[in-house]
Design an enzyme around this catalytic site. Structure first.
Site, short mmCIF file in Angstrom:
data_model
loop_
_atom_site.label_atom_id
_atom_site.label_comp_id
_atom_site.label_asym_id
_atom_site.label_seq_id
_atom_site.Cartn_x
_atom_site.Cartn_y
_atom_site.Cartn_z
N ARG A 221 -1.92 7.89 2.70
CA ARG A 221 -1.65 6.51 2.30
C ARG A 221 -1.52 5.62 3.54
O ARG A 221 -0.56 5.74 4.29
CB ARG A 221 -0.37 6.43 1.48
CG ARG A 221 -0.46 7.07 0.12
CD ARG A 221 0.81 6.76 -0.67
NE ARG A 221 0.73 7.27 -2.03
CZ ARG A 221 1.61 6.97 -2.99
NH1 ARG A 221 2.62 6.17 -2.71
NH2 ARG A 221 1.49 7.47 -4.19
N ASP B 196 -0.92 2.07 5.58
CA ASP B 196 -0.09 0.88 5.42
C ASP B 196 -0.94 -0.38 5.39
O ASP B 196 -2.14 -0.36 5.71
CB ASP B 196 0.92 0.78 6.56
CG ASP B 196 1.98 1.86 6.52
OD1 ASP B 196 2.25 2.38 5.42
OD2 ASP B 196 2.55 2.18 7.58
N ARG C 212 2.06 4.60 14.75
CA ARG C 212 2.29 3.32 15.42
C ARG C 212 3.56 3.34 16.29
O ARG C 212 3.64 2.62 17.28
CB ARG C 212 2.33 2.19 14.40
CG ARG C 212 0.95 1.93 13.77
CD ARG C 212 0.90 0.62 13.04
NE ARG C 212 1.56 0.68 11.75
CZ ARG C 212 2.27 -0.31 11.24
NH1 ARG C 212 2.47 -1.42 11.92
NH2 ARG C 212 2.82 -0.19 10.04
#
Length: 283
Positions: free
Chosen positions: A60, A62, A211
Site C-alpha cells: 500500500r 502513501d 522515507r
C-alpha cells in the site's frame, strides 16, 4: 490461515503502474481519489458487474508515492473471467485514467497472494543536490536537497541498517503490527545528470519506513550528522525527532519479488506470522 480461492472463482494477477501525484494513496477512501478506487470502479464497469471486486495489493503506497512495478490480485467469478479475460487488458486501458495503467492481466498460479506471497519489495528514492534545483521535466519524481550530498558517506551509513532489525525508530507505529523487518539492500548511486537514486529492498516495509530512512541518510550526506548516527537511532528503538520523513514524490515502488510457483502458498502462510527478534521475550 487458509487463502484458498472461493469455489467458482478465479484469482487474477494484475501488474500495474501509476503516477501518485493526484492520488490519496493506494487504499480506497470515501470521497478521496485513490488507485484502488479507480481500479475497482474500472473493473466493475468493463465487466458490467453489479458488485465491486476487491483488490489485494503487494504494497500500500502513501499519498503522492508512485509505482512502476506494483502487483495486485482480484478474485473474479469464473463466468466473468471466461467472458472478459482475453479483452480485459484493452478494456481497462480504455476506461482507466491516464495516471494509472495495467500492463498485464493473467490467471494467478495456485497459492498466489499479491501481498503475502511476496518475498521482497524494491523502492527507489530519487534526489538531486544540483544548486539550480530539479529538472522541470523530473520535478514530480525527484526531490531537491539544498545541500551538497556525499554519496560515499550515505552508503557507509547504510551498512548499519542492513539485516533483520526492529525498525520502530524509522516507522509510524500501527496498533497490533510488528515493526521487525529484514532490510536486504540500501545503496546510493549518482548518475551523469547528478540525480542520486537510493535503492531500498526489504521483505516488507512498515509505515513511513523508506522515507524516514532516506531522511536520516540525507542528513549524513549533507554533513549534519555523522556516519554512525542512523545506526544509533536504529539501536535506540524509538522515534527521533531529528529523523525527517521526506516528501513522497521522490519515491517509486519499482518491483515486487515472488518465489517459484510451487513455493507461493508456503510463503503466503509464512508471511502471516507475527515476527519477533531472536532472544526476544514473549511479554
Amino acid at each position: 490461515m487458509s487463502d484458498e480461492v472461493e469455489p467458482g472463482c478465479v484469482r487474477v494477477r494484475l501488474d500495474l503502474s501509476y503516477d501518485g501525484k493526484d492520488f490519496s494513496g493506494w487504499a480506497k477512501q470515501r470521497e478521496r481519489r485513490t488507485v484502488q478506487g479507480e481500479l475497482e470502479t474500472a473493473l466493475r464497469t468493463v465487466t458490467r458487474s453489479d458488485e465491486t471486486f476487491e483488490l489485494t495489493v503487494a504494497g500500500r503506497t502513501d499519498a503522492g508515492v508512485h509505482a512502476r512495478g506494483q502487483v495486485a490480485h482480484v478474485d473474479l467469478p469464473e463466468a466473468v473471467w471466461a467472458e472478459h479475460g482475453e479483452r480485459l487488458l484493452r478494456r481497462l486501458a480504455g476506461r482507466l485514467p491516464k495516471d494509472v495503467r495495467v500492463w498485464r492481466v493473467a490467471e494467478a498460479p495456485y497459492g498466489f497472494n499479491a501481498r503475502f506471497s511476496a518475498i521482497w519489495r524494491r523502492y527507489a528514492y530519487r534526489v538531486t543536490d544540483h544548486p539550480g534545483g530539479v529538472d522541470p521535466l523530473l520535478r514530480g519524481h525527484v526531490l531537491w536537497h539544498d545541500w551538497e550530498l556525499d554519496v560515499e558517506a550515505m552508503n557507509a551509513a547504510s551498512q548499519a541498517l542492513l539485516g533483520e532489525h526492529d525498525f520502530a525508530a524509522y516507522c509510524k507505529r500501527r496498533e497490533g503490527a510488528t515493526t521487525i523487518r529484514t532490510l536486504q539492500e540500501l545503496s546510493w548511486v549518482r548518475d551523469a545528470a547528478g540525480v542520486l537514486t537510493g535503492t531500498v529492498r526489504a521483505d516488507a516495509f512498515c509505515h513511513n519506513m523508506v522515507r524516514s530512512l532516506v531522511g536520516a541518510l540525507l542528513f549524513v550526506g549533507d554533513g549534519h550528522r555523522p556516519v554512525e548516527w542512523p545506526g544509533k537511532v536504529l539501536a535506540a528503538g524509538v522515534r527521533d525527532s531529528a529523523v525527517h520523513v521526506v516528501r513522497p514524490h521522490g519515491l517509486t515502488l519499482e518491483e515486487v519479488g515472488y518465489p517459484a510457483d510451487e513455493l507461493l502458498m508456503a510463503r503466503n502462510l509464512e508471511a502471516r506470522n507475527k515476527r519477533t527478534l531472536p532472544g526476544a521475550g514473549c511479554c
